[in-house]
Motif scaffolding. Structure first.
Motif, PDB file in Angstrom:
ATOM      1  N   LEU A  61      20.207  12.376  19.406  1.00  0.00           N
ATOM      2  CA  LEU A  61      20.710  11.204  20.126  1.00  0.00           C
ATOM      3  C   LEU A  61      21.865  11.615  21.036  1.00  0.00           C
ATOM      4  N   ASN A 113      20.096  12.255  14.650  1.00  0.00           N
ATOM      5  CA  ASN A 113      20.006  10.858  14.227  1.00  0.00           C
ATOM      6  C   ASN A 113      20.469  10.699  12.784  1.00  0.00           C
ATOM      7  N   TRP A 169      19.360   5.282  14.177  1.00  0.00           N
ATOM      8  CA  TRP A 169      18.304   4.587  14.915  1.00  0.00           C
ATOM      9  C   TRP A 169      17.016   4.627  14.107  1.00  0.00           C
TER      10      TRP A 169
END
Length: 224
Positions: free
Chosen positions: A29, A87, A153
């Motif tokens: 990310l 993530n 996420w």
């Protein structure tokens, strides 16, 4: 006894499958953040809330209200800081900025030699004449700011859950957890005191003064 053992054996694969489905995608990310400075007069804020269109020259804007705020001069884009993190994992950054400073110090010396003769008439009552010198000085001011972020996420079109903490060398500390739309800038914190808007039909010179505010904005995207 055999029936209980069979139930335990069948429950094991189901729990493992549920844990695998709940695990977030193993992707990188891109986390970006910026501080945005703004100054909008209370009269302009009230006009925007009433649905008017406000035209300014300082690049001020209002993120709320049905109206639109435009500007005849585009302000410079605020600097953006970036971090790439896996993530669900934590990332942090600490920056130190140096600001050069200049000032002048006044130095007063007493000339004790000027105690007689014609020049003694302008001396101090103690018999010494003061001499004033200007001494330029230079230095710097250091400011440190750190940030910790943990983005999570779940995948798809779901929002990103971000836990963050910000601290600075002046003793300020901010900590929160928010949900953000993917790949979109979002304000998560604001500093400064917004002045109350003037009532309708009331004119005041105070309403023309800008109220400085600072916003922390975050954006999280999937690293390509």
């Amino acid at each position: 006894m055999k029936r209980r053992a069979l139930l335990l054996l069948t429950a094991g694969p189901l729990l493992a499958a549920g844990a695998a489905q709940a695990a977030p995608p193993a992707v990188q990310l891109l986390v970006e953040w910026r501080w945005v400075d703004s100054s909008l007069a209370p009269a302009a804020q009230a006009a925007v809330r009433d649905g008017a269109v406000v035209v300014g020259t300082a690049g001020s804007y209002s993120p709320r209200g049905p109206g639109a705020v435009t500007s005849t001069a585009t302000p410079p884009a605020p600097p953006v800081q970036r971090l790439v993190v896996l993530n669900g994992q934590q990332a942090g950054l600490r920056l130190t900025t140096r600001e050069p400073l200049q000032w002048v110090e006044a130095i007063v010396e007493l000339d004790t030699s000027a105690t007689s003769g014609p020049s003694a008439t302008s001396a101090t009552p103690g018999g010494a004449r003061p001499r004033i010198y200007a001494s330029p000085r230079q230095g710097e001011r250091r400011s440190t700011q750190g940030i910790l972020l943990t983005p999570s996420w779940p995948g798809g079109s779901a929002p990103v859950r971000v836990a963050f903490a910000v601290d600075d060398s002046d003793g300020g500390h901010l900590q929160s957890t928010v949900q953000l739309p993917l790949a979109r800038w979002q304000s998560v914190a604001r500093t400064g005191t917004a002045a109350p808007a003037a009532p309708r039909g009331t004119l005041s010179t105070h309403d023309a003064a800008g109220q400085p505010e600072r916003e922390l904005q975050l954006r999280v995207s999937v690293q390509p």
